[in-house]
Design a protein around this motif. Structure first.
Motif, PDB file in Angstrom:
ATOM      1  N   ILE A 220       0.855  -1.188   0.000  1.00  0.00           N
ATOM      2  CA  ILE A 220       0.000   0.000   0.000  1.00  0.00           C
ATOM      3  C   ILE A 220       0.890   1.236   0.000  1.00  0.00           C
ATOM      4  N   GLU A 221       0.827   1.972  -1.068  1.00  0.00           N
ATOM      5  CA  GLU A 221       1.683   3.152  -1.252  1.00  0.00           C
ATOM      6  C   GLU A 221       0.879   4.432  -1.021  1.00  0.00           C
ATOM      7  N   THR A 222       1.467   5.364  -0.295  1.00  0.00           N
ATOM      8  CA  THR A 222       0.856   6.673  -0.088  1.00  0.00           C
ATOM      9  C   THR A 222       1.339   7.643  -1.159  1.00  0.00           C
ATOM     10  N   LEU A 223       0.423   8.301  -1.829  1.00  0.00           N
ATOM     11  CA  LEU A 223       0.773   9.370  -2.755  1.00  0.00           C
ATOM     12  C   LEU A 223       0.295  10.663  -2.111  1.00  0.00           C
ATOM     13  N   TYR A 224       1.214  11.379  -1.515  1.00  0.00           N
ATOM     14  CA  TYR A 224       0.869  12.525  -0.679  1.00  0.00           C
ATOM     15  C   TYR A 224       0.078  13.574  -1.449  1.00  0.00           C
ATOM     16  N   GLY A 225      -1.032  13.964  -0.852  1.00  0.00           N
ATOM     17  CA  GLY A 225      -1.908  14.939  -1.469  1.00  0.00           C
ATOM     18  C   GLY A 225      -2.839  14.351  -2.517  1.00  0.00           C
ATOM     19  N   ILE A 226      -2.690  13.057  -2.798  1.00  0.00           N
ATOM     20  CA  ILE A 226      -3.519  12.426  -3.833  1.00  0.00           C
ATOM     21  C   ILE A 226      -4.367  11.303  -3.254  1.00  0.00           C
ATOM     22  N   GLY A 227      -3.713  10.308  -2.636  1.00  0.00           N
ATOM     23  CA  GLY A 227      -4.453   9.179  -2.090  1.00  0.00           C
ATOM     24  C   GLY A 227      -3.545   7.987  -1.867  1.00  0.00           C
ATOM     25  N   TYR A 228      -4.063   6.801  -2.164  1.00  0.00           N
ATOM     26  CA  TYR A 228      -3.331   5.560  -1.923  1.00  0.00           C
ATOM     27  C   TYR A 228      -3.414   4.652  -3.143  1.00  0.00           C
ATOM     28  N   ARG A 229      -2.398   3.761  -3.271  1.00  0.00           N
ATOM     29  CA  ARG A 229      -2.362   2.839  -4.392  1.00  0.00           C
ATOM     30  C   ARG A 229      -1.866   1.487  -3.889  1.00  0.00           C
ATOM     31  N   TYR A 230      -2.470   0.420  -4.436  1.00  0.00           N
ATOM     32  CA  TYR A 230      -2.023  -0.936  -4.127  1.00  0.00           C
ATOM     33  C   TYR A 230      -1.095  -1.390  -5.233  1.00  0.00           C
ATOM     34  N   ASN A 231       0.114  -1.780  -4.884  1.00  0.00           N
ATOM     35  CA  ASN A 231       1.077  -2.284  -5.844  1.00  0.00           C
ATOM     36  C   ASN A 231       1.229  -3.788  -5.667  1.00  0.00           C
TER      37      ASN A 231
END
Length: 233
Positions: A220-231
């Motif tokens: 689970i990656e945090t993209l600051y100011g955007i949201g989250y992504r599952y890699n």
């Protein structure tokens, strides 16, 4: 009829809220301290618990910690006005939602109904008929929505209904970003407002639980100011 446990040392709240919930069709059990509630829960669990934080004998935080050792049933915290520390700490310990005192009883009823709907969706998934609606595998991750089970590299991970729904939403489309607003829509009823801090707290606890199965978990990656992504790994 869903059974709701209401735990608060304020007898006025116990009386008024229990009357409201019973009028809405719920079965209600009331307790004026955490230890009394725990003793009852050890015999039979309710469908959901609504917990005050500051109580004698055993406070809401301690009670939640004990509960999470044995069950992932939905829990809503009642927090003091403007006490952000209690809210964040409660969410990170495993509460599904919180309502600030003084609160509208109608708001509390809406939060309870929304959380029960989410629990029913995870437990039942009655609308799905094909295997894809029940079982999802993404690399090392395996999720079974009918059994509300999650495993990572073969190791079981126990998640609350909110954590399960968030992980499911992220893992369904690896590599795609989910904004906090999109995750709110997944985890909460569209009539229930929560702020960004609530989603962030749930994600932090979700990561912590996954790392109990694998200390190197980083899907689970945090993209600051955007949201989250599952890699997918």
């Amino acid at each position: 009829m869903s059974k709701i446990a209401l735990v608060d040392d304020d007898r006025n709240i116990l009386t008024s809220v229990s009357m409201t919930l019973e009028a809405e069709g719920f079965e209600v059990e009331t307790y004026n301290d955490g230890q009394a509630a725990l003793d009852a829960f050890n015999k039979k669990l309710p469908d959901m618990a609504v917990l005050d934080i500051k109580m004698p004998r055993m406070d809401g935080m301690d009670l939640l910690q004990r509960l999470r050792q044995k069950t992932q049933m939905p829990v809503i915290f009642l927090t003091s006005k403007d006490d952000e520390i209690d809210e964040v700490l409660g969410l990170r310990m495993g509460a599904d939602d919180y309502v600030k005192k003084p609160f509208s009883q109608r708001l509390l009823v809406e939060r309870i109904r929304a959380l029960l709907r989410r629990q029913e969706a995870v437990d039942g998934d009655a609308a799905g008929t094909g295997p894809e609606s029940k079982l999802m595998e993404r690399g090392n991750l395996r999720m079974d929505s009918l059994r509300h089970s999650v495993s990572w590299k073969g190791n079981d991970v126990s998640l609350t209904v909110t954590e399960f729904l968030l992980l499911q939403a992220l893992a369904q489309r690896p590599g795609f970003v989910k904004s906090r607003d999109q995750l709110m829509d997944v985890a909460y009823d569209d009539q229930v407002y929560v702020d960004d801090r609530t989603i962030d707290s749930h994600i932090k606890r979700l990561r912590k639980k996954m790392r109990t199965a694998d200390s190197d978990f980083a899907a689970i990656e945090t993209l600051y100011g955007i949201g989250y992504r599952y890699n997918e790994e």
